[in-house]
Design an enzyme around this catalytic site. Structure first.
Site, PDB file in Angstrom:
ATOM      1  N   HIS A   1      31.547  37.090  51.135  1.00  9.81           N
ATOM      2  CA  HIS A   1      32.811  37.033  51.866  1.00  9.81           C
ATOM      3  C   HIS A   1      33.431  35.642  51.925  1.00  9.81           C
ATOM      4  CE1 HIS A   1      35.938  38.412  54.353  1.00  9.81           C
ATOM      5  NE2 HIS A   1      35.285  39.276  55.075  1.00  9.81           N
TER       6      HIS A   1
ATOM      7  N   THR B   1      43.012  35.296  57.268  1.00 13.34           N
ATOM      8  CA  THR B   1      43.093  36.456  58.152  1.00 13.34           C
ATOM      9  C   THR B   1      43.436  36.028  59.577  1.00 13.34           C
ATOM     10  OG1 THR B   1      40.717  36.350  58.650  1.00 13.34           O
ATOM     11  CG2 THR B   1      41.410  37.763  56.802  1.00 13.34           C
TER      12      THR B   1
END
Length: 790
Positions: free
Chosen positions: A486, A622
């Site tokens: 990630h 994000t």
């Protein structure tokens, strides 16, 4: 060990490297490749740096000025006034002003012929004009992209103001940009006002706390705002002026690289292939085709042939994360990991794992051509036969070596430093690190959806190299999936690459009737390919012990994961649109209703994390949408009260959905809560301060972590609502729960006819059960549908 020493004879040496006979040819060949790569990189860098202005503008202005000067070759003999004389043409006057610049040129220019002086002056004027025009257009475009009013306008009824703004954006943008062209023109992520963030934070905590707890938090928030918070806010604003993004570098460092938990089930996420359709049942043919498509995607990134994504075909997104999705490794550290990316010139191979053995496969032939799917299939067939022959010649710990990457990061760092810092183990480890990606060929054939997804999330404890950017997993029945690290990129970026490969399998004929790869069409001819190289390990007694313990840890960790994947095929997002509700808001409200019911007699709401992107800004990643709001809580409680009329419940639902959409828009436009709070906390700790308020609000667990999976990121893709393509959609992917007593929920809305849910939890928790929760989700969805249909 004896196994390692006896296996050395299997090590293959690539052709033309056995002696120095062809060293000059190799040197010249590599020099030529390096020069070509350097040329294209410089060209792309120039294009990206000057976009949205084209270098063609520079050439055009140069030629125009040169023609003007040559048309009036005599420099003025007397001073010029600001206005041209009545009998003098403006064009001639403009040319004589430019000729006057020759007085300030070096002597060798002033003594040169007039045509050479004209060329020099034309270059000076055109370059100056080009730089000014470039800067004006870049800053003008950045100002236009800083406007986000378009997000609040309905797509079908766009106001005139928004239409004019969109036309201006397209005019200033000019020609079609390449992959990284828009980066210089993207606005910087703004720092929200501190008072605004604290107000939103307290509002988000209202459904989760008692009045007394809220009163205490409000007092702490006010004290923080008036004292320490004000200082920290100024530092953040100062950083936002000079840093590309005031939060992303800290987010990568402290959220990912500083995390000490195992990557498996905690950080890495997975993605599945087609839901019900399968292009071939031959695993090595499937691996060959998908690997080839991945490498074509990498080539498009390297050459910047991939077009940047945009919203509504107008607003560009930040594409910075695409630089590291290939040839990247997360190296473990005792205190902090390190993310290392290798250039494509260093990463010219993939590493294949088959039956516990590792192989290096070069992805280019002797002519520097990418291997075709047929060539890859031949390489994988050789690996299959070789691994079948030699799988019993190595110890169990050799085959379980990937389990080390599933350990807590400090443990894996110590083992790597002790046993993988020199010799054969270092060489093999470096080969894995420099690989474009990993390919795992497993004989397992888990049934869809839940068992297959579980395998993709954590493997069998000894197959996935979790440190690698991503692992392409191909099962024995020909199905496949991906496990991705990630840190280097978020799910939409991996999803874009994955969607490219899966769509190609649907739209192009890539397999024969028997399931093998279709040979490349003429005039393409594959040159000589290097044979795969068996990668060896030097396994000492200490390594055996470490690997065995790591495998036991991995098996125990995986056994605690409870992952359920289920398709809701009765209806999809088409019904939600028919109700005039955003599908994402509809599902988020259904999740809140499901969690409230799942909590039983406790009747609790959960602090909810919904991932949103901030890629409208430079280096954006994000932001969090706190989906559990007071409006949502009011609606959820109304569903348990039979005395409340249906019309009132629908009114409460629409109000909650509207608030959710507003929060989502705010998160996308840099007005979210959590990244701001996180950056304040980093500043606080960095300055040596402590804030009880920040520690308390940031330590609250995300009991319900949710994410909508991205899809249809390609500009040209078949309509998934058409009957021939409904079985070819992807169910998406998922991740593990963030909290030990919480749920991780990922959902995919591929068409108007189905929804896929991925629900994860831990068996060790007495509060959660993925089977129970997904049943509550399905019941909540149907209850909402019944509510609207009356």
């Amino acid at each position: 060990m004896a196994e390692a020493r006896s296996a050395v004879s299997e090590l293959r040496v690539p052709p033309n490297l056995e002696d120095g006979r062809d060293s000059w040819k190799i040197f010249l060949k590599e020099t030529r490749k390096s020069l070509i790569r350097g040329y294209y990189r410089k060209r792309n860098a120039l294009r990206n740096g000057t976009w949205p202005t084209s270098t063609n503008n520079l050439l055009a202005v140069f030629l125009i000025v040169l023609v003007l000067l040559l048309a009036d070759p005599a420099p003025p003999s007397r001073p010029l006034s600001l206005r041209p004389p009545p009998n003098q043409q403006p064009v001639t006057f403009f040319a004589r002003i430019i000729w006057r610049l020759a007085d300030y040129a070096p002597n060798f220019i002033r003594n040169a012929p007039l045509w050479l002086q004209a060329c020099f002056l034309s270059w000076i004027v055109s370059a100056s004009f080009f730089i000014v025009l470039m800067k004006i257009r870049q800053y003008l475009l950045r100002m236009l992209l800083s406007y986000h009013g378009w997000m609040y306008a309905p797509p079908k009824k766009v106001p005139t103001k928004i239409k004019i703004w969109a036309v201006c954006v397209r005019l200033v943008s000019g020609y079609q940009p390449s992959l990284f062209s828009c980066q210089r023109s993207l606005p910087l992520l703004p720092v929200p006002p501190l008072k605004q963030t604290l107000k939103k934070l307290l509002a988000s905590l209202k459904p989760l706390h008692t009045e007394e707890e809220l009163k205490k938090l409000k007092e702490q928030a006010l004290e923080f705002e008036m004292n320490l918070g004000s200082k920290l806010q100024k530092l953040l604003v100062l950083k936002s002026w000079w840093a590309p993004n005031y939060v992303s570098d800290w987010w990568e460092k402290y959220v990912y690289l500083h995390a000490r938990s195992p990557l498996a089930n905690n950080s890495n996420f997975y993605g599945c292939d087609h839901s019900h359709w399968q292009p071939t049942s031959l695993p090595r043919a499937r691996a060959a085709t998908v690997a080839h498509l991945f490498l074509v995607f990498r080539r498009m990134i390297d050459r910047e042939e991939l077009r940047p994504l945009s919203l509504r075909s107008t607003i560009p997104l930040c594409m910075a994360q695409y630089e590291r999705i290939f040839s990247t490794i997360r190296r473990p550290g005792e205190d902090e990991d390190e993310l290392v990316h290798f250039d494509s010139s260093e990463s010219r191979h993939v590493v294949v794992y088959s039956r516990g053995l590792y192989y290096r496969v070069d992805v280019y032939d002797s002519r520097n051509q990418l291997l075709s799917p047929t060539a890859f299939e031949q390489q994988f067939d050789w690996i299959n036969e070789h691994s079948l022959k030699h799988k019993d010649s190595v110890c169990m710990e050799w085959r379980q070596m990937p389990a080390l990457t599933a350990l807590p990061r400090p443990d894996w760092a110590k083992i790597q430093k002790q046993h993988f810092s020199s010799g054969l183990n270092l060489e093999t480890l470096q080969t894995i690190e420099k690989a474009a990606f990993m390919i795992v060929l497993t004989e397992e054939s888990p049934p869809p959806f839940s068992e297959k997804a579980s395998w993709l999330l954590h493997g069998d404890g000894a197959s996935l190299w979790f440190d690698k950017c991503f692992n392409l997993v191909v099962f024995g029945n020909g199905q496949c999936g991906v496990n991705a690290e990630h840190t280097m990129a978020d799910a939409p970026i991996i999803g874009h690459m994955w969607e490219y490969a899966m769509t190609k399998e649907v739209t192009d004929r890539l397999y024969t009737e028997k399931g093998h790869c279709i040979p490349p069409q003429r005039p393409f001819q594959q040159a000589k390919c290097n044979q795969p190289i068996w990668l060896l390990w030097e396994v000492s007694v200490d390594i055996q012990k470490s690997v065995s313990q790591a495998y036991d840890f991995s098996i125990k960790n995986n056994a605690d994961m409870h992952l359920i994947v289920k398709e809701h095929s009765a209806w999809g997002k088409g019904i939600m649109k028919g109700f005039g509700v955003s599908p994402d808001a509809f599902i988020q409200l259904a999740l809140q209703l499901a969690y409230f019911r799942d909590s039983g007699s406790r009747q609790k709401f959960a602090l909810t994390y919904e991932a949103s992107m901030t890629r409208l800004f430079l280096n954006g990643r994000t932001e969090t949408v706190r989906s559990c709001t007071s409006e949502t809580a009011a609606f959820v409680r109304s569903m348990s009260d039979d005395n409340i009329p249906r019309e009132e419940k629908i009114k409460l639902f629409r109000k909650a959905a509207s608030v959710h959409q507003e929060l989502y828009r705010q998160a996308m436009t840099g007005q979210g809560i959590d990244r701001h709070l996180f950056a304040l906390y980093v500043c606080c700790r960095g300055m040596g301060y402590k804030s009880k308020f920040l520690e308390e609000v940031l330590s609250q667990p995300w009991t319900l972590s949710t994410s909508q999976q991205p899809h249809q990121q390609l500009s040209q893709i078949p309509d998934c609502n058409l009957e021939p393509f409904r079985d070819k959609v992807s169910p998406g992917g998922g991740f593990g729960p963030v909290s030990d007593d919480g749920y991780g929920v990922s959902y995919m809305l591929p068409s108007d006819h189905s929804i896929f849910f991925h629900v994860s939890s831990k068996h060790s928790s007495k509060l959660t059960d993925s089977d129970r929760f997904i049943n509550h989700i399905f019941k909540s969805l149907n209850d909402l549908k019944t509510l609207f249909e009356g």
